[in-house]
Design a protein around this motif. Structure first.
Motif, PDB file in Angstrom:
ATOM      1  N   ASP A   9       0.882  -1.090  -0.177  1.00 21.33           N
ATOM      2  CA  ASP A   9      -0.036   0.032   0.057  1.00 21.33           C
ATOM      3  C   ASP A   9       0.789   1.170   0.068  1.00 21.33           C
ATOM      4  O   ASP A   9       0.646   2.132  -0.678  1.00 21.33           O
ATOM      5  N   PHE A  10       2.104   1.098   0.674  1.00 22.97           N
ATOM      6  CA  PHE A  10       2.982   2.366   0.733  1.00 22.97           C
ATOM      7  C   PHE A  10       3.466   2.468  -0.595  1.00 22.97           C
ATOM      8  O   PHE A  10       3.724   3.800  -0.949  1.00 22.97           O
ATOM      9  N   ALA A  11       4.041   1.642  -1.453  1.00 21.09           N
ATOM     10  CA  ALA A  11       4.334   1.611  -2.535  1.00 21.09           C
ATOM     11  C   ALA A  11       3.644   2.246  -3.618  1.00 21.09           C
ATOM     12  O   ALA A  11       3.841   2.951  -4.418  1.00 21.09           O
ATOM     13  N   ARG A  12       2.148   1.762  -3.515  1.00 23.02           N
ATOM     14  CA  ARG A  12       1.353   2.248  -4.312  1.00 23.02           C
ATOM     15  C   ARG A  12       0.901   3.685  -4.056  1.00 23.02           C
ATOM     16  O   ARG A  12       0.612   4.542  -4.961  1.00 23.02           O
ATOM     17  N   ALA A  13       0.868   3.861  -2.920  1.00 25.76           N
ATOM     18  CA  ALA A  13       0.843   5.482  -2.476  1.00 25.76           C
ATOM     19  C   ALA A  13       1.559   6.366  -3.013  1.00 25.76           C
ATOM     20  O   ALA A  13       1.273   7.721  -3.549  1.00 25.76           O
ATOM     21  N   CYS A  14       2.895   5.944  -2.801  1.00 21.29           N
ATOM     22  CA  CYS A  14       4.146   6.693  -3.322  1.00 21.29           C
ATOM     23  C   CYS A  14       3.897   6.873  -4.986  1.00 21.29           C
ATOM     24  O   CYS A  14       3.894   8.041  -5.380  1.00 21.29           O
ATOM     25  N   ALA A  15       3.558   6.011  -5.720  1.00 27.18           N
ATOM     26  CA  ALA A  15       3.501   5.789  -7.055  1.00 27.18           C
ATOM     27  C   ALA A  15       2.304   6.939  -7.588  1.00 27.18           C
ATOM     28  O   ALA A  15       2.275   7.949  -8.462  1.00 27.18           O
ATOM     29  N   GLU A  16       0.932   6.856  -6.631  1.00 23.13           N
ATOM     30  CA  GLU A  16      -0.061   7.774  -7.042  1.00 23.13           C
ATOM     31  C   GLU A  16       0.319   9.135  -6.671  1.00 23.13           C
ATOM     32  O   GLU A  16      -0.336  10.094  -7.069  1.00 23.13           O
ATOM     33  N   ALA A  17       1.197   9.423  -5.895  1.00 19.00           N
ATOM     34  CA  ALA A  17       1.551  10.881  -5.312  1.00 19.00           C
ATOM     35  C   ALA A  17       2.852  11.391  -6.463  1.00 19.00           C
ATOM     36  O   ALA A  17       3.172  12.361  -6.286  1.00 19.00           O
ATOM     37  N   GLY A  18       3.028  10.444  -7.508  1.00 22.54           N
ATOM     38  CA  GLY A  18       4.081  10.967  -8.102  1.00 22.54           C
ATOM     39  C   GLY A  18       5.371  10.736  -7.922  1.00 22.54           C
ATOM     40  O   GLY A  18       6.390  11.441  -8.059  1.00 22.54           O
ATOM     41  N   ILE A  19       5.747   9.938  -6.741  1.00 21.49           N
ATOM     42  CA  ILE A  19       7.104   9.896  -5.917  1.00 21.49           C
ATOM     43  C   ILE A  19       7.515   8.495  -6.129  1.00 21.49           C
ATOM     44  O   ILE A  19       6.856   7.291  -6.139  1.00 21.49           O
ATOM     45  N   VAL A  20       8.780   8.246  -6.618  1.00 21.87           N
ATOM     46  CA  VAL A  20       9.590   7.032  -6.662  1.00 21.87           C
ATOM     47  C   VAL A  20       9.657   6.169  -5.494  1.00 21.87           C
ATOM     48  O   VAL A  20      10.306   6.587  -4.457  1.00 21.87           O
ATOM     49  N   PHE A  21       9.194   5.002  -5.319  1.00 24.44           N
ATOM     50  CA  PHE A  21       9.362   4.288  -4.196  1.00 24.44           C
ATOM     51  C   PHE A  21      10.791   3.097  -4.394  1.00 24.44           C
ATOM     52  O   PHE A  21      10.744   2.626  -5.391  1.00 24.44           O
ATOM     53  N   ILE A  22      11.763   3.460  -3.928  1.00 27.38           N
ATOM     54  CA  ILE A  22      12.961   2.592  -3.943  1.00 27.38           C
ATOM     55  C   ILE A  22      12.746   1.393  -3.674  1.00 27.38           C
ATOM     56  O   ILE A  22      13.271   0.938  -2.114  1.00 27.38           O
ATOM     57  N   GLY A  23      12.289   0.648  -4.274  1.00 29.86           N
ATOM     58  CA  GLY A  23      11.892  -0.811  -3.776  1.00 29.86           C
ATOM     59  C   GLY A  23      11.307  -1.600  -4.962  1.00 29.86           C
ATOM     60  O   GLY A  23      11.080  -0.935  -5.938  1.00 29.86           O
ATOM     61  N   PRO A  24      10.715  -2.604  -4.922  1.00 30.02           N
ATOM     62  CA  PRO A  24      10.205  -3.466  -5.971  1.00 30.02           C
ATOM     63  C   PRO A  24       8.907  -2.982  -6.197  1.00 30.02           C
ATOM     64  O   PRO A  24       8.451  -2.268  -5.500  1.00 30.02           O
ATOM     65  N   PRO A  25       8.225  -3.138  -7.407  1.00 31.72           N
ATOM     66  CA  PRO A  25       6.651  -2.781  -7.642  1.00 31.72           C
ATOM     67  C   PRO A  25       5.939  -3.305  -6.538  1.00 31.72           C
ATOM     68  O   PRO A  25       6.133  -4.557  -5.766  1.00 31.72           O
ATOM     69  N   PRO A  26       4.711  -2.853  -6.058  1.00 31.77           N
ATOM     70  CA  PRO A  26       3.929  -3.286  -5.418  1.00 31.77           C
ATOM     71  C   PRO A  26       3.414  -4.653  -5.611  1.00 31.77           C
ATOM     72  O   PRO A  26       3.041  -5.355  -4.649  1.00 31.77           O
ATOM     73  N   GLU A  27       3.187  -5.043  -6.776  1.00 34.90           N
ATOM     74  CA  GLU A  27       2.647  -6.227  -7.235  1.00 34.90           C
ATOM     75  C   GLU A  27       3.531  -7.427  -6.654  1.00 34.90           C
ATOM     76  O   GLU A  27       2.948  -8.436  -6.303  1.00 34.90           O
ATOM     77  N   ALA A  28       4.769  -7.214  -6.691  1.00 37.82           N
ATOM     78  CA  ALA A  28       5.974  -8.010  -6.119  1.00 37.82           C
ATOM     79  C   ALA A  28       5.730  -8.331  -4.773  1.00 37.82           C
ATOM     80  O   ALA A  28       6.003  -9.413  -4.315  1.00 37.82           O
ATOM     81  N   ILE A  29       5.695  -7.071  -4.175  1.00 38.75           N
ATOM     82  CA  ILE A  29       5.462  -6.855  -2.641  1.00 38.75           C
ATOM     83  C   ILE A  29       4.268  -7.800  -2.203  1.00 38.75           C
ATOM     84  O   ILE A  29       4.545  -8.479  -1.096  1.00 38.75           O
ATOM     85  N   ALA A  30       3.191  -7.383  -3.019  1.00 37.22           N
ATOM     86  CA  ALA A  30       1.936  -8.095  -2.503  1.00 37.22           C
ATOM     87  C   ALA A  30       2.169  -9.724  -2.733  1.00 37.22           C
ATOM     88  O   ALA A  30       1.508 -10.525  -1.787  1.00 37.22           O
ATOM     89  N   ALA A  31       2.672 -10.135  -3.776  1.00 36.65           N
ATOM     90  CA  ALA A  31       2.816 -11.428  -4.121  1.00 36.65           C
ATOM     91  C   ALA A  31       3.459 -12.282  -3.243  1.00 36.65           C
ATOM     92  O   ALA A  31       3.390 -13.434  -2.703  1.00 36.65           O
ATOM     93  N   MET A  32       4.703 -11.750  -2.653  1.00 38.82           N
ATOM     94  CA  MET A  32       5.579 -12.204  -1.654  1.00 38.82           C
ATOM     95  C   MET A  32       5.277 -11.995  -0.490  1.00 38.82           C
ATOM     96  O   MET A  32       5.859 -12.831   0.440  1.00 38.82           O
ATOM     97  N   GLY A  33       4.463 -11.097  -0.077  1.00 38.12           N
ATOM     98  CA  GLY A  33       4.209 -10.669   1.292  1.00 38.12           C
ATOM     99  C   GLY A  33       3.183 -11.561   1.981  1.00 38.12           C
ATOM    100  O   GLY A  33       3.297 -11.870   3.115  1.00 38.12           O
ATOM    101  N   ASP A  34       2.329 -12.074   1.163  1.00 37.90           N
ATOM    102  CA  ASP A  34       1.280 -13.383   1.539  1.00 37.90           C
ATOM    103  C   ASP A  34       2.062 -14.498   1.563  1.00 37.90           C
ATOM    104  O   ASP A  34       2.383 -15.044   0.346  1.00 37.90           O
ATOM    105  N   LYS A  35       2.420 -15.044   2.503  1.00 39.06           N
ATOM    106  CA  LYS A  35       3.255 -16.207   2.521  1.00 39.06           C
ATOM    107  C   LYS A  35       2.662 -17.721   1.833  1.00 39.06           C
ATOM    108  O   LYS A  35       3.172 -18.550   1.256  1.00 39.06           O
ATOM    109  N   VAL A  36       1.246 -17.423   2.046  1.00 43.28           N
ATOM    110  CA  VAL A  36       0.753 -18.744   1.281  1.00 43.28           C
ATOM    111  C   VAL A  36       0.671 -18.491  -0.081  1.00 43.28           C
ATOM    112  O   VAL A  36       1.142 -19.525  -0.582  1.00 43.28           O
TER     113      VAL A  36
END
Length: 592
Positions: free
Chosen positions: A95-122
């Motif tokens: 959500d933070f990575a997406r909020a940065c993108a929506e604000a026009g600010i670069v998130f120094i990290g992976p795309p939010p989709e990758a964070i979400a995919a790996m963040g849910d361990k199942v």
């Protein structure tokens, strides 16, 4: 290769402590201005002083570093083009990575989709299986207590109940027989809810003598994905790392190659970008995927020392659109070991020891690196992690690195709070550690390590009240529209600048109004009561659980000091307690 990155003029570092300093130093080398953020209790923190600009986070939350809206407000006010989250806090928050993108600010990290995919361990297990990555046998999805018990009956014990949204040892319980399932499920789910806002847990087979081995991966937006060797993180307490090294003493070249190829395949499968770590359990020649951490790791300096690559600068370059500055042929040179110097008392079960550091002297010399934000007068705050410093050493081989680590630990001096320095010295003396034949159950297999520290501590106070630091000239810190400024006042006729005074912080120690007696169970730590396991009139035996107190992101079980009857319970869940506060009164058997 190490030139400036013109895409960013200013980067906001949404973190604190040593990782904030680490990122800011990388920014300075790249010619990028850094912006610090801070809460009300950190106006004079080292990362605040080091940054080119600093802003108080306009938040009323207990942990302002978690306030996404407030952080983005500061980023806009400061004119930052990018945000680096460090590790912890919001580093793996899609959500933070997406909020940065929506604000026009670069998130120094992976795309939010990758964070979400790996963040849910199942979900991550499913992605790994689809990518051909071996996983530890486990449930196909979330489980309740009955589901966990059914898995144990089918696959045998021990099993591990783990938070689906978590990591770092949070929401993790090992179950050795069917009778422990219900309580372990409750504890894991409750901790997952508190730390990750999601009580979902799943279950896996628990390997009983594995190594914890992780692979550093790096990917850019140009299709390049590279593995940078492995780190062995098997020395742990409560499933949280204490010592990390590279290369692993347990891994041969062929296994290292297969692990690297597997980690790269997983990163490609989720469209990864930036720095990430793929974690495995290794046992009896087999390795199994357990999770992917979508951020820079606490132990990243280990990889930096054996590769010569500044991983944080590489994160910034990749986020700015640059290709990787290296390829898969990076040589791994020598051996590096990191130990975490935490404000914890290993003689008392790693009890957190927040307070003020009165003496701080870091080691130095060839092959020695210390990442820290500590200094004399620095206060370890109870609401944050207990990390004081990371000591990293390098040697041409493991024996030289171990010798250098011993020398550096002997030079390291921290007073005012108990630390893990004595623990690391004790580990160095254990033959299985020096021989590299340990596993994740090292402390369980070597109880003499902590028993020896407890015996050495004796009855001495493990966390003495710190003395006030010597008086120094003052400087004033002022805020204008939320932005921090230092104002120095020069005495008439004196051209010398006043030295910065360190904050004077009162001791956190306080107790009940009446002196504690043998029947009083008092809190050894400052923290928040999570649960109370006894009621007035209950009979308890020595070692029975009385309550659980959370301090510095750790759950601490407070147990009965003797057999007896509970005559009073003085705390309730959600209550904040200070060191020395009475928790309960337990009348000892035989007391008159």
């Amino acid at each position: 290769m190490d030139g400036r990155v013109p895409a960013f003029r200013k980067v906001l570092v949404a973190n604190r402590g040593e990782i904030a300093l680490r990122v800011m130093r990388a920014c300075r080398e790249l010619g990028i201005a850094s912006v610090a953020v801070y809460g009300d209790d950190e106006r004079d923190a080292p990362h605040v002083r080091y940054a080119d600009e600093a802003y108080r986070i306009p938040s009323t939350q207990p942990l302002p570093y978690l306030d996404i809206a407030a952080l983005l407000e500061v980023a806009r006010a400061a004119g930052a083009e990018a945000v680096h989250p460090g590790y912890g806090f919001l580093a793996e928050n899609a959500d933070f990575a997406r909020a940065c993108a929506e604000a026009g600010i670069v998130f120094i990290g992976p795309p939010p989709e990758a964070i979400a995919a790996m963040g849910d361990k199942v979900a991550a297990r499913r992605v790994a299986q689809d990518a051909g990555v071996p996983v530890v046998p486990g449930s196909d999805g979330p489980v309740d207590a009955d589901g966990a018990a059914a898995f144990g009956a089918a696959h045998g014990y021990p099993i591990a109940i783990k938070a689906a949204a978590g990591g770092g040892g949070r929401g993790f319980r090992v179950v050795w027989d069917a009778g422990e399932v219900a309580e372990a499920h409750r504890a894991a789910s409750g901790e997952a809810e508190r730390y990750f806002g999601d009580p979902t847990v799943y279950v896996e087979r628990y390997l009983d003598h594995p190594r914890h081995v992780e692979v550093q991966v790096f990917a850019d937006a140009h299709g390049n994905v590279v593995a940078l060797g492995e780190r062995d993180c098997s020395i742990q307490r409560r499933h949280q790392k204490l010592i990390e090294e590279s290369p692993s003493p347990a891994i041969d070249a062929a296994t290292r190659r297969r692990m690297g190829e597997t980690a790269v395949a997983l990163a490609r499968a989720v469209g990864y970008r930036g720095a990430g770590t793929v974690e495995f359990l290794y046992q009896d020649g087999e390795f199994f995927f357990i999770e992917m951490n979508t951020r820079i790791q606490v132990e990243h300096p280990v990889t930096e020392l054996v590769t010569g690559i500044d991983l944080v600068k590489e994160q910034i370059r990749v986020a700015a659109g640059c290709p990787l500055s290296f390829d898969s042929n990076v040589p791994l040179l020598g051996h590096a070991i990191e130990v975490r110097i935490n404000a914890e008392d290993p003689a008392r079960g790693f009890t957190p020891t927040p307070g003020q550091i009165t003496t701080y002297r870091a080691p130095a010399g060839f092959g020695v690196r210390v990442d820290s934000a500590a200094e004399p007068g620095f206060t370890i705050l109870p609401q944050y992690d207990s990390l004081i410093a990371k000591l990293i050493v390098w040697g041409r081989d493991r024996d030289e690195a171990l010798t250098r680590l011993g020398r550096a630990l002997d030079e390291f001096a921290v007073e005012g709070v108990a630390t893990t320095i004595p623990f690391h010295r004790a580990v160095l003396a254990v033959p299985s550690f020096r021989e590299g034949t340990f596993d994740t159950r090292f402390l369980e297999r070597h109880p003499e390590v902590l028993e020896g520290l407890a015996a050495a501590a004796g009855t001495a106070a493990s966390n003495p009240a710190p003395a006030d630091p010597p008086a120094e000239p003052e400087v004033y810190v002022v805020e204008v529209a939320g932005k921090r400024f230092d104002v120095r006042l020069f005495p008439a006729g004196d051209a010398r600048p006043a030295r910065r005074s360190r904050p004077r912080v009162s001791s956190s120690r306080s107790g009940s109004t009446a002196p504690a007696g043998r029947e009083d169970l008092t809190s050894p730590i400052q923290g928040t009561v999570l649960s109370v396991a006894v009621a007035e009139g209950d009979r308890v035996r020595q070692g029975d659980l009385v309550c659980v107190i959370e301090a510095m992101k750790m759950e601490n079980e407070i147990t009965a000091p003797h057999d007896g009857v509970v005559r009073a319970v003085d705390v309730a869940p959600g209550q904040t307690v200070q060191i020395g506060a009475r928790l309960a009164r337990i009348e000892a058997d035989g007391a008159s």
